[in-house]
Write an enzyme that holds these catalytic residues in place. Structure first.
Site, PDB file in Angstrom:
ATOM      1  N   THR A  65     -42.473  14.589 -89.485  1.00 20.99           N
ATOM      2  CA  THR A  65     -41.149  15.354 -89.592  1.00 20.99           C
ATOM      3  C   THR A  65     -41.307  16.090 -90.928  1.00 20.99           C
ATOM      4  O   THR A  65     -40.475  17.089 -90.950  1.00 20.99           O
ATOM      5  CB  THR A  65     -40.044  14.380 -89.491  1.00 20.99           C
ATOM      6  OG1 THR A  65     -39.940  13.548 -90.333  1.00 20.99           O
ATOM      7  CG2 THR A  65     -39.786  14.041 -88.107  1.00 20.99           C
TER       8      THR A  65
ATOM      9  N   LYS B 270     -52.967   9.245 -94.029  1.00 22.22           N
ATOM     10  CA  LYS B 270     -52.511  10.348 -94.290  1.00 22.22           C
ATOM     11  C   LYS B 270     -53.307  11.304 -95.377  1.00 22.22           C
ATOM     12  O   LYS B 270     -53.040  12.264 -95.575  1.00 22.22           O
ATOM     13  CB  LYS B 270     -51.022  10.108 -94.842  1.00 22.22           C
ATOM     14  CG  LYS B 270     -49.953   9.598 -93.903  1.00 22.22           C
ATOM     15  CD  LYS B 270     -48.632   9.358 -94.359  1.00 22.22           C
ATOM     16  CE  LYS B 270     -47.553   8.786 -93.441  1.00 22.22           C
ATOM     17  NZ  LYS B 270     -46.736   9.868 -92.748  1.00 22.22           N
TER      18      LYS B 270
ATOM     19  N   LYS C 265     -39.857  19.857 -91.983  1.00 21.49           N
ATOM     20  CA  LYS C 265     -38.805  20.299 -93.079  1.00 21.49           C
ATOM     21  C   LYS C 265     -39.297  21.313 -94.193  1.00 21.49           C
ATOM     22  O   LYS C 265     -38.665  22.358 -94.415  1.00 21.49           O
ATOM     23  CB  LYS C 265     -38.430  18.751 -94.167  1.00 21.49           C
ATOM     24  CG  LYS C 265     -37.918  17.888 -93.334  1.00 21.49           C
ATOM     25  CD  LYS C 265     -37.948  16.504 -94.067  1.00 21.49           C
ATOM     26  CE  LYS C 265     -37.666  15.352 -93.288  1.00 21.49           C
ATOM     27  NZ  LYS C 265     -38.115  14.169 -94.120  1.00 21.49           N
TER      28      LYS C 265
ATOM     29  N   HIS D 296     -44.135   5.084 -81.280  1.00 22.42           N
ATOM     30  CA  HIS D 296     -44.275   5.858 -82.696  1.00 22.42           C
ATOM     31  C   HIS D 296     -45.795   5.803 -83.463  1.00 22.42           C
ATOM     32  O   HIS D 296     -45.947   6.467 -84.295  1.00 22.42           O
ATOM     33  CB  HIS D 296     -43.313   5.571 -83.725  1.00 22.42           C
ATOM     34  CG  HIS D 296     -41.865   5.868 -83.750  1.00 22.42           C
ATOM     35  ND1 HIS D 296     -41.491   6.952 -83.857  1.00 22.42           N
ATOM     36  CD2 HIS D 296     -40.684   5.261 -82.906  1.00 22.42           C
ATOM     37  CE1 HIS D 296     -40.100   7.310 -83.790  1.00 22.42           C
ATOM     38  NE2 HIS D 296     -39.703   6.209 -82.884  1.00 22.42           N
TER      39      HIS D 296
ATOM     40  N   LYS E  27     -44.734  11.825 -98.526  1.00 24.50           N
ATOM     41  CA  LYS E  27     -44.910  11.170 -97.458  1.00 24.50           C
ATOM     42  C   LYS E  27     -45.254   9.668 -97.954  1.00 24.50           C
ATOM     43  O   LYS E  27     -45.642   9.553 -98.860  1.00 24.50           O
ATOM     44  CB  LYS E  27     -45.544  11.515 -96.204  1.00 24.50           C
ATOM     45  CG  LYS E  27     -46.961  11.812 -96.840  1.00 24.50           C
ATOM     46  CD  LYS E  27     -47.832  12.486 -95.865  1.00 24.50           C
ATOM     47  CE  LYS E  27     -47.674  13.958 -95.584  1.00 24.50           C
ATOM     48  NZ  LYS E  27     -47.231  14.369 -94.230  1.00 24.50           N
ATOM     49  N   ARG E  28     -45.262   8.438 -97.088  1.00 23.41           N
ATOM     50  CA  ARG E  28     -45.867   7.415 -97.463  1.00 23.41           C
ATOM     51  C   ARG E  28     -47.132   7.294 -97.702  1.00 23.41           C
ATOM     52  O   ARG E  28     -47.757   8.292 -97.252  1.00 23.41           O
ATOM     53  CB  ARG E  28     -45.281   6.459 -96.319  1.00 23.41           C
ATOM     54  CG  ARG E  28     -43.874   5.747 -96.357  1.00 23.41           C
ATOM     55  CD  ARG E  28     -43.597   5.151 -97.573  1.00 23.41           C
ATOM     56  NE  ARG E  28     -44.153   3.851 -97.647  1.00 23.41           N
ATOM     57  CZ  ARG E  28     -43.423   2.772 -97.408  1.00 23.41           C
ATOM     58  NH1 ARG E  28     -42.181   2.788 -96.910  1.00 23.41           N
ATOM     59  NH2 ARG E  28     -43.942   1.688 -97.374  1.00 23.41           N
TER      60      ARG E  28
HETATM   61  C1  LIG Z   1     -39.146  13.141 -93.630  1.00 29.60           C
HETATM   62  C2  LIG Z   1     -39.314  12.167 -94.675  1.00 29.60           C
HETATM   63  C3  LIG Z   1     -40.552  11.231 -94.388  1.00 29.60           C
HETATM   64  C4  LIG Z   1     -41.526  11.426 -93.390  1.00 29.60           C
HETATM   65  O1  LIG Z   1     -42.503  12.356 -93.778  1.00 29.60           O
HETATM   66  P1  LIG Z   1     -43.821  12.472 -92.847  1.00 29.60           P
HETATM   67  O2  LIG Z   1     -44.637  13.653 -93.830  1.00 29.60           O
HETATM   68  O3  LIG Z   1     -43.513  12.934 -91.639  1.00 29.60           O
HETATM   69  O4  LIG Z   1     -44.695  11.333 -93.269  1.00 29.60           O
HETATM   70  C5  LIG Z   1     -40.692  10.021 -95.412  1.00 29.60           C
HETATM   71  N1  LIG Z   1     -39.839   9.678 -96.164  1.00 29.60           N
HETATM   72  C6  LIG Z   1     -38.805  10.523 -96.493  1.00 29.60           C
HETATM   73  C7  LIG Z   1     -37.827  10.284 -97.525  1.00 29.60           C
HETATM   74  C8  LIG Z   1     -38.460  11.587 -95.838  1.00 29.60           C
HETATM   75  O5  LIG Z   1     -37.393  12.213 -96.151  1.00 29.60           O
END
Ligand SMILES: *Cc1c(COP(=O)(O)O)cnc(C)c1O
Length: 802
Positions: free
Chosen positions: A643, A541, A647, A349, A535-536
């Site tokens: 991901t 990022k 979304k 990952h 995101k985190r």
């Molecule tokens: C999808 C999701 C992530 C991943 O987000 P990225 O933008 O791909 O880092 C992190 N936290 C939550 C709660 C999510 O639903």
């Protein structure tokens, strides 16, 4: 399932009275919630039983997905949707005067994961059940999920999330299926009728108790199982003196107490290693026990079982399976090794070095003496095997044990038959750079499986207006065959469709604005561009890049209140690991800038910043449908896939992106006109590393906009950030700007000007939005798990949709 409204009402009324001895009119939300949860479980129970029974048939290969994290999100609505009774239940409850929405909100969002990795595991569970793949999840039932984030004076505070306080309606405790996991002690090998067998003394035995959660497929029959293990004291130890008993009990229960809150970061603490072995050993033991019910010789294991290792956290599967095959099953080393490799597969990952797990030898040998022996043996045999084919350097670079540490990625690669990356670019970087040596040695093990998301949670559940709209345009077959979303392309120039799409977005934005008003007392203009980065929080990022751009807009408006800037709402959601100081400083900075801008009366609603507390799956479900712009701006090469990007596009957001992770594949789907790409490429980043020719300071000096913005961090412009401002300034200007924020700033600013331009033309913008939705189908995790099944796990899914 088939359920009429009247039948539901009858069931519901009866159960509520049975459980609580109350009339519905006297019941409260908690009682209404638990009644509904119980009822859902009984509705699913026959399918769950039948699914489990069918999985015991010989030749029905079982997939076990081992993951330290499963970030499921709330289950109530998702279970109703997957049982296909959402509407009936909603209407039935309505007639009792109960709002389903209130029951949904009552559920605590179980945060048993940090971010993308755990959420991927949850999407895979949903998709495996839906595609009728015999997929079981295996993980840990943490008593405390990920911490709850609060902002105090702009700083992140962490408070515990005791998600089990009210009980958990979805799980079944199965004490009769408990197994024993052993730690510490001494081990030696003894000759017993010509075979070496291990003898143990002074071990600490821990009871692993499974809690099973049904995973209901969207297909009218399959109900799979997520098995999470809880650590308890072994009954044999309960005879100890009371004081000692309590002490030992708390030590043991510690194992499944907390989820480590680090995302993409390795933290070599003993308790973490204990956790890893705990769920690996418990999981494999229960797999073997179930396999034995089939009454087949152990050599058939790889025909009946596949075990998948999600990142390296479960990499101890390699020595643990070896241990069981050697010590318990009496196999010889070569046969055991062949079988182990056939059963195991591994997903990588990350390429970031700070995330690569490596455990000190001493820790391993003390905590897991037998496992340590087996790892040493695997390592030595690997080195001996390679000696005739590769030079010493190659062997040293790739072996498992090096410099007093055990490298978990090497263990996983050597011990499994497949290793996959999670996006095309990521897999290419693994092959060409990070794992190049292994690629030369084992080229056929490497493959790509681009991540995916379940369209059920991320559209059907969370964006009902959009779902209905799509159904009205192209029918509902896309719901089970998401690439049918491409049929939307027929409407790309249809003004009526595009205006309707704009209306739906506005509705969702209004809904989110109402939530923000209610919870943060901040008023948002729903006609502004909703620009989302959720995101985190991690330096790679580059939330900072986003923030520097916001500051540049702010100063532009301060200099010229009539500047040509389309109103924007910038939305952030991000947790930082509690020990990650730099990330926490960035949170403080964003909050301080938000405070400054949101309270500046000259700015009005031209610019607003919303930083939601406690970003989580349920917040994601609120925010993502309301997004116009999706910020996917990691430094190229650093985001393995992402991901969140998928979304957001599925919900009609237009992506501002670097060519990183799956963004590259998103561009390929929507075409370059329907995504806004900027910044360095991965090749350029590697070139800079190679030359050492990046000088962040030059960008500070030569770009006046950037100069002004960076100075604001240290000249008192932004109240309350004396220390953070200086530290962040220094990290960018003085200490090399590790993630090329300054290098990409100007290009990003221009990309954002493009957003501003295009958004003014509603038809053009909505056409992009429509084409993003149309192109998102391929990123369904249904397809991803079908590819895993076919190409890695060697099972074919029964097609349930005809
Ligand atoms: C999808 C999701 C992530 C991943 O987000 P990225 O933008 O791909 O880092 C992190 N936290 C939550 C709660 C999510 O639903």
């Amino acid at each position: 399932m088939k359920l009429t409204k009247d039948k539901f009402k009858e069931d519901y009324q009866r159960l509520l009275t049975e459980l609580y001895s109350l009339d519905i009119k006297d019941s409260e939300v908690s009682e209404q919630y638990f009644t509904l949860g119980n009822l859902i479980r009984t509705y699913a129970s026959n399918d769950w039983k039948n699914t489990n029974e069918s999985y015991l048939k010989k030749g029905e290969k079982q997939i076990y997905y081992f993951s330290m994290e499963f970030l499921l999100g709330r289950m109530l609505k998702s279970n109703l949707l997957n049982l296909d009774i959402l509407e009936v239940v909603q209407k039935g409850l309505q007639e009792f005067g109960i709002h389903l929405e209130n029951l949904i909100e009552f559920e605590v969002d179980p945060g048993l994961g940090n971010g993308g990795l755990g959420r991927l595991a949850a999407c895979f569970m949903d998709s495996m059940a839906t595609c009728a793949i015999p997929g079981h999840g295996n993980g840990i039932r943490y008593k405390y999920g990920l911490f709850k984030q609060k902002f105090v004076n702009g700083y992140q505070m962490e408070i515990p999330e005791h998600w089990l306080r009210n009980g958990n309606i979805w799980e079944v405790r199965r004490l009769n299926k408990a197994v024993t996991v052993r730690f510490y002690g001494n081990v030696w090998l003894e000759n017993s009728s010509g075979r070496l067998v291990p003898r143990y003394e002074n071990e600490e035995a821990v009871l692993a108790v499974p809690y099973d959660t049904p995973i209901i497929g969207y297909n009218e029959q399959t109900v799979n199982t997520l098995r999470l293990w809880s650590a308890e004291m072994h009954p044999q130890d309960e005879s100890h003196e009371y004081g000692a008993f309590l002490k030992q009990q708390s030590q043991i229960e510690n194992i499944s107490e907390v989820l480590y809150p680090d995302d993409s970061y390795y933290d070599g603490r003993l308790l973490r290693l204990k956790q890893e072995y705990f769920f690996v050993s418990a999981g494999i033991q229960s797999i073997i026990r179930r396999f034995k019910k089939k009454d087949l010789p152990i050599s058939h294991l790889s025909e009946e079982v596949a075990i998948h290792i999600n990142d390296t956290h479960p990499a101890l599967c390699v020595p643990e399976l070896m241990r069981i095959l050697l010590d318990d099953e009496g196999m010889d080393w070569e046969s055991a090794w062949d079988l182990t490799k056939k059963v195991l597969s591994y997903t990588n990952h990350t390429i970031m070095s700070e995330a690569l797990e490596k455990w000190p030898i001493d820790m391993m040998s003390t905590l897991l003496p037998r496992i340590h022996q087996i790892i040493c043996e695997i390592d030595q045999r690997y080195a001996a095997d390679m000696r005739y084919r590769y030079d010493d350097h190659m062997i040293e670079r790739t072996r498992i044990i090096e410099g007093g540490h055990i490298k978990m990625a090497h263990l996983a690669i050597i011990g499994s038959h497949s290793i996959n990356g999670v996006a095309k670019l990521h897999t290419d970087i693994l092959k060409e750079k990070v794992l190049h040596d292994f690629y030369l040695i084992f080229p056929s093990k490497f493959n790509n499986k681009t991540n995916g998301i379940t369209q059920r949670r991320w559209l059907l559940l969370s964006n009902e207006p959009l779902r209905q709209f799509i159904d009205s345009k192209i029918g509902s077959n896309w719901e089970v065959n998401p690439t049918d979303l491409t049929n939307l392309k027929a409407f790309q120039n249809d003004e009526d469709t595009l205006f309707k799409l704009a209306q739906i977005k506005k509705l969702n934005k209004q809904r989110f604005a109402d939530y923000v008003k209610r919870t943060m007392n901040l008023t948002l203009n729903p006609d502004a561009i909703f620009d989302v980065q959720v995101k985190r929080l991690h330096a790679y990022k580059r939330q900072l890049l986003n923030l520097l751009h916001i500051l540049s807009l702010y100063f532009k408006l301060k200099e010229n209140p009539n500047a040509y800037i389309y109103p924007r709402v910038f939305i952030f959601g991000a947790k930082a690991a509690p020990s990650y100081m730099y990330a926490k400083q960035i949170i403080k900075l964003i909050n301080s800038v938000a405070h400054m801008i949101n309270h500046d009366h000259h700015i009005g609603d031209k610019l607003k910043i919303v930083f939601v507390e406690n970003y989580s799956v349920s917040l994601a479900e609120r925010i993502i449908p309301a997004a116009d712009v999706s910020e996917q701006i990691s430094l190229a090469s650093k985001e393995a896939s992402g991901t969140g990007n998928m979304k957001l596009m599925l919900n009609g957001a237009v992506t501002v992106a670097t060519l990183d992770g799956a963004n590259v594949e998103i561009r390929d789907q929507v075409g370059p006109d329907n995504i806004i790409i900027f910044g360095l490429t991965d090749k350029e980043v590697y070139q800079y590393y190679h030359d050492g020719s990046y000088h962040a300071y030059d960008y500070y000096i030569h770009n006046p906009i950037l100069h002004r913005v960076l100075n604001a961090l240290i000249d008192g412009t932004i109240p309350g950030i004396e220390i953070e401002g200086q530290d962040i300034f220094d990290s960018l200007v003085k200490y090399g700007d590790e993630y090329f924020v300054l290098r990409d700033f100007e290009d990003y600013r221009l990309a954002q000007e493009k957003v501003d331009q295009i958004y003014r033309d509603t038809l053009r913008w909505q056409k992009m939005a429509l084409l993003n939705i149309a192109g998102a189908g391929i990123f369904s995790s249904d397809y991803t798990v079908l590819q895993y099944a076919k190409e890695i796990w060697d099972v074919s899914a029964k097609s349930t949709q005809d």
